[in-house]
Design an enzyme around this catalytic site. Structure first.
Site, PDB file in Angstrom:
ATOM      1  N   GLY A   1      -0.328   4.959  -1.170  1.00  0.00           N
ATOM      2  CA  GLY A   1      -1.335   5.725  -0.429  1.00  0.00           C
ATOM      3  C   GLY A   1      -0.756   6.863   0.397  1.00  0.00           C
ATOM      4  O   GLY A   1       0.451   7.120   0.377  1.00  0.00           O
ATOM      5  N   GLN A   2      -1.646   7.534   1.126  1.00  0.00           N
ATOM      6  CA  GLN A   2      -1.259   8.740   1.874  1.00  0.00           C
ATOM      7  C   GLN A   2      -0.148   8.462   2.881  1.00  0.00           C
ATOM      8  O   GLN A   2       0.880   9.144   2.888  1.00  0.00           O
ATOM      9  CB  GLN A   2      -2.481   9.319   2.619  1.00  0.00           C
TER      10      GLN A   2
ATOM     11  N   ASP B   1      -0.625  -7.876  -4.647  1.00  0.00           N
ATOM     12  CA  ASP B   1      -2.034  -7.875  -4.268  1.00  0.00           C
ATOM     13  C   ASP B   1      -2.125  -8.339  -2.817  1.00  0.00           C
ATOM     14  O   ASP B   1      -1.898  -9.513  -2.510  1.00  0.00           O
ATOM     15  CB  ASP B   1      -2.810  -8.827  -5.197  1.00  0.00           C
TER      16      ASP B   1
ATOM     17  N   ILE C   1      -5.042  11.756   9.748  1.00  0.00           N
ATOM     18  CA  ILE C   1      -3.672  12.188   9.420  1.00  0.00           C
ATOM     19  C   ILE C   1      -3.710  13.290   8.360  1.00  0.00           C
ATOM     20  O   ILE C   1      -4.331  13.127   7.302  1.00  0.00           O
ATOM     21  CB  ILE C   1      -2.824  10.999   8.899  1.00  0.00           C
TER      22      ILE C   1
ATOM     23  N   GLY D   1       0.839  -1.202   0.000  1.00  0.00           N
ATOM     24  CA  GLY D   1       0.000   0.000   0.000  1.00  0.00           C
ATOM     25  C   GLY D   1       0.870   1.245   0.000  1.00  0.00           C
ATOM     26  O   GLY D   1       0.526   2.273   0.596  1.00  0.00           O
TER      27      GLY D   1
ATOM     28  N   LYS E   1     -11.067  -2.990  11.997  1.00  0.00           N
ATOM     29  CA  LYS E   1      -9.903  -2.602  12.801  1.00  0.00           C
ATOM     30  C   LYS E   1      -9.989  -3.217  14.201  1.00  0.00           C
ATOM     31  O   LYS E   1      -8.986  -3.666  14.752  1.00  0.00           O
ATOM     32  CB  LYS E   1      -9.786  -1.075  12.876  1.00  0.00           C
TER      33      LYS E   1
ATOM     34  N   TYR F   1     -15.393  -0.323   8.550  1.00  0.00           N
ATOM     35  CA  TYR F   1     -13.961  -0.070   8.745  1.00  0.00           C
ATOM     36  C   TYR F   1     -13.575  -0.258  10.216  1.00  0.00           C
ATOM     37  O   TYR F   1     -12.617  -0.958  10.546  1.00  0.00           O
ATOM     38  CB  TYR F   1     -13.664   1.352   8.267  1.00  0.00           C
TER      39      TYR F   1
ATOM     40  N   ASP G   1       2.258  -1.980  -4.349  1.00  0.00           N
ATOM     41  CA  ASP G   1       0.834  -1.630  -4.327  1.00  0.00           C
ATOM     42  C   ASP G   1       0.139  -2.471  -5.377  1.00  0.00           C
ATOM     43  O   ASP G   1       0.798  -3.183  -6.147  1.00  0.00           O
ATOM     44  CB  ASP G   1       0.629  -0.118  -4.579  1.00  0.00           C
ATOM     45  N   ILE G   2      -1.190  -2.338  -5.430  1.00  0.00           N
ATOM     46  CA  ILE G   2      -1.970  -3.148  -6.377  1.00  0.00           C
ATOM     47  C   ILE G   2      -1.880  -2.592  -7.804  1.00  0.00           C
ATOM     48  O   ILE G   2      -2.108  -3.290  -8.771  1.00  0.00           O
ATOM     49  CB  ILE G   2      -3.450  -3.232  -5.891  1.00  0.00           C
TER      50      ILE G   2
HETATM   51  C1  AKB Z   1     -10.726   7.640   8.264  1.00  0.00           C
HETATM   52  O1  AKB Z   1     -11.196   8.783   8.360  1.00  0.00           O
HETATM   53  O2  AKB Z   1     -11.388   6.669   7.903  1.00  0.00           O
HETATM   54  C2  AKB Z   1      -9.283   7.418   8.656  1.00  0.00           C
HETATM   55  C3  AKB Z   1      -9.138   7.002  10.087  1.00  0.00           C
HETATM   56  C4  AKB Z   1      -9.475   7.933  11.171  1.00  0.00           C
HETATM   57  O3  AKB Z   1      -8.725   5.909  10.343  1.00  0.00           O
HETATM   58  N1  AKB Z   1      -8.525   8.596   8.410  1.00  0.00           N
END
Ligand code: AKB
Length: 320
Positions: free
Chosen positions: A12-13, A53, A173, A9, A147, A143, A35-36
């Site tokens: 990414g940012q 991948d 971030i 990855g 996590k 998400y 990355d992919i």
């Molecule tokens: C998001 O906004 O989904 C991310 C996070 C806070 O993990 N930046």
């Protein structure tokens, strides 16, 4: 022997800036970006780059063998806002990539793993102020669920199989090099770009939505610090709370107006408001400060100075 690192990855940012920093520390040949797809040409052309991948165990394994990798930073993930649009894709990507890397470590192909968690592990029932390391965690986004479950699996792999996996719960971030994508905290990056290019910004979060945030330089420092810490100093093997500052869209607009007096902010909250409302306002990160001497450098004022300075250069018309 120098450590051989794979970043999954890397376009990414966070992945991109981690790649640049780790190359500075370990040398270009010891840090493999992957990355992919070739979405970030600056990264692709800046050193060794492989298409990997994250959802395919053998794709990662081949790269690990080819480059004799011992450490993986798994930065590929679908974030909160995009995850709500594609719940099953978010679940599949976020979980299968983690299992692939944990299983490579369990099989001893690699010896160390970094995996980012997030403030999204918390939910509406979590105390909002100075949220502690161990507290109620009932996330309401896909998400956040990935996590939280991921954290449990990291701790499980450490306890049962001795896998040296280390993790941080990143706040939002803020950075100027690579745009974030699909997050709820992304407004805090977009606002600076729009301030420079348009002099105005419409926020998708309401003016008083307070969230924990961090400047990229601090996030990279923390990531490298936790990976360098002696294993016996780490008392948390799920994921560490990490904090630097908290602010609202109104606060950040006020800070920008110190540099761009006519900057205008308007508010038009969308579905991301509900996500933001489910997260803490501030984080107690005393475990990180005690266990591996975490200390942030950037507050809102210092971060804004740096963002405006760098983005003014970035958007300045090329001189010939
Ligand atoms: C998001 O906004 O989904 C991310 C996070 C806070 O993990 N930046």
């Amino acid at each position: 022997m120098s450590s051989k690192i794979l970043i999954i990855g890397a376009c990414g940012q966070i992945g991109s800036e981690l790649t640049y920093k780790l190359r500075e520390i370990h040398g270009n040949d010891n840090v493999i970006a992957s990355d992919i797809s070739y979405t970030n040409l600056e990264i692709v052309n800046s050193g060794i780059f492989e298409i990997v991948d994250a959802q395919d165990y053998s794709s990662i394994h081949i790269c690990v063998e080819k480059h004799k990798i011992d450490t993986i930073y798994l930065m590929a993930a679908m974030l909160s806002a995009t995850g709500e649009k594609y719940p099953m894709k978010a679940w599949d990507l976020n979980m299968s990539s983690l299992f692939n890397v944990l299983n490579l470590a369990k099989a001893k192909f690699i010896s160390k793993v970094f995996w980012p968690s997030s403030i999204a592990v918390f939910g509406p029932t979590t105390p909002k102020e100075q949220t502690s390391q161990h507290t109620i965690m009932e996330p309401t986004t896909v998400y956040g669920i990935t996590k939280q479950v991921g954290e449990r699996w990291c701790e499980y792999y450490f306890d049962k199989y001795g896998v040296d996996v280390r993790s941080i719960r990143y706040p939002g971030i803020v950075s100027w090099k690579t745009m974030p994508g699909g997050g709820t905290t992304d407004y805090a990056v977009e606002i600076y770009h729009k301030a420079i290019t348009d002099g105005k910004y419409e926020s998708f979060l309401s003016e008083d939505t307070e969230l924990p945030m961090m400047f990229m330089d601090d996030a990279i420092t923390a990531t490298i610090q936790i990976m360098d810490a002696p294993a016996n100093q780490l008392s948390i093997r799920s994921s560490y709370n990490l904090a630097a500052m908290s602010f609202t869209p109104k606060d950040i607009a006020g800070e920008i107006q110190k540099h761009i007096r006519d900057f205008i902010i308007t508010y038009n909250p969308d579905f991301r408001q509900q996500i933001a409302d489910s997260w803490p306002k501030s984080i107690d990160d005393s475990y990180a400060r005690k266990d591996w001497n975490w200390n942030h450098q950037f507050d809102l004022e210092k971060m804004t100075n740096e963002m405006i300075l760098q983005l003014k250069k970035k958007y300045a018309p090329a001189e010939n």
